[in-house]
Design an enzyme around this catalytic site. Structure first.
Site: not given
Length: 410
Positions: A106, A235, A310, A405
């Site tokens: 990103e 998760k 993870d 951006h």
């Protein structure tokens, strides 16, 4: 490995898979991991017309990765890695100036977080503390009804030491801290909570809980249905992790002088406070969100990828609340991550690039005392998340988000 003359020829091995003589996973039994990965690439290139030269150009140890981290290895996915800092962290375990590696695709993320780190550094650094630690696994048992459920709950309450002995017999490091009981009709859930030291500890908790669950089955009417009953909860977005915590619960905060806010963030404490209240608190509440923050998951995900955590547990890492208060001559800001699951030993932390990233932090391997390295990593990530929150909130408050951006060509 066999003495087959074709065992070192990726093309020949790929052909044998194509002809049905071998399965993809059986290549690891016929040759070394590097050659097996090359054979799979050859097969995929032939079957899909893809060019996998870049996938096959990697620095990690194929034998190690194939043994501990991935099956049917074909190569590696490369993610650009940047760094933010240095930023001063005064924590319960972290103490000093740190650079935080972030792996991301990103654009503008690292620049934004770095701006927040620079602002925090100018203010003298941030405080951070792990306030709670405990990895969980929650098996679900079947009983005939509520009477048997109560019997199981009573037995668990009276036999904590027996469960602790069983669970800890499977590990030289983990400690069983608590077992919380929940009853839903004819289902009984036992949420085991462990101190896993410097390991993230999911595997450790699973193996230990399996041993303890056998004792519960032997001594009570309960029958184990699943070693994970989703009340852990791993998760998946879950309020229990936001309330009770999972992994490390960690908070970072900072007080920034008004002049620094204006000079570095180009806005005011009042504007940042209003943006936080209306966006992170009211907006999140209206959306029914479990996370009341601007983009904490951005920093958590990038730090996880860089340091071998993870990646799927970013779900829990996004369980964060950002608070902002405009004070007389300063801005107070904090971010509290309820369930940040990190480790500095085991899993992906052993891979070469991830180990090097942990070396940048000075946190590779086990700490002294045990658990201190993982605590320090959690505290530094929390400060990084705080930096990201400050920078984004300031960009929104000053209406500079889109221009930032555009300036960076994203």
């Amino acid at each position: 490995m066999t003495d087959d003359s074709a065992a070192d020829d990726p093309d020949a091995l790929a052909e044998r898979v194509r002809e049905g003589e071998l399965r993809l996973h059986e290549l690891d039994d016929r040759t070394d991991a590097e050659t097996a990965a090359a054979a799979r690439r050859r097969l995929l290139e032939a079957e899909t017309d893809a060019d996998l030269d870049a996938v096959g150009d990697y620095a990690l140890d194929a034998e190690q990765a194939a043994d501990a981290n991935v099956e049917n290895m074909v190569g590696a996915a490369q993610i650009p890695m940047g760094v933010v800092g240095p930023v001063q962290v005064a924590g319960g375990a972290a103490d000093g100036e740190y650079y935080l590696p972030l792996a991301t695709t990103e654009g503008a993320l690292v620049a934004s977080v770095n701006r927040g780190c620079s602002t925090i550094a100018t203010a003298g650094g941030a405080d951070a503390r792990v306030t709670k630690s405990g990895m969980t696994r929650a098996p679900v048992f079947r009983v005939s009804g509520v009477a048997e459920a109560e019997e199981v709950v009573s037995w668990v309450g009276e036999n904590a030491e027996r469960l602790r002995e069983a669970a800890e017999s499977t590990t030289s490091h983990g400690e069983l801290l608590d077992v919380d009981t929940y009853v839903v009709g004819d289902s009984v859930y036992l949420r085991f909570v462990y101190d896993t030291k410097d390991a993230m500890g999911m595997n450790m908790a699973t193996i230990a809980t399996r041993e303890a669950a056998e004792v519960v089955e032997d001594e009570t009417p309960a029958s184990l249905v699943a070693l994970s009953g989703n009340l852990c909860s791993d998760k998946k977005p879950a309020a229990i992790n936001a309330v009770e915590g999972r992994g490390r619960s960690v908070t970072a905060d900072v007080e920034i002088p008004r002049e620094t806010v204006e000079d570095r963030l180009h806005t005011t404490p009042e504007a940042i406070e209003e943006a936080n209240t209306r966006k992170n608190l009211v907006g999140s509440a209206k959306a029914g969100s479990l996370g009341f923050n601007a983009h904490a998951a951005n920093v958590v995900a990038a730090a996880f990828l860089a340091t071998g955590q993870d990646a799927a547990q970013v779900v829990e890492g996004a369980n964060a609340i950002t608070t902002v208060e405009a004070r007389d001559d300063a801005l107070y800001a904090s971010v509290s991550l309820a369930s940040l699951e990190v480790g500095t030993v085991g899993g992906g932390t052993k891979l070469q690039t991830q180990s090097e990233a942990l070396d940048v932090l000075g946190l590779r391997g086990g700490g002294d005392p045990a658990g201190s390295n993982a605590d320090a990593l959690a505290e530094i990530i929390a400060v990084g998340a705080l930096a990201g929150e400050l920078s984004l909130l300031a960009a929104l408050a000053s209406r500079h988000l889109s221009s930032a951006h555009e300036d960076l060509g994203r």
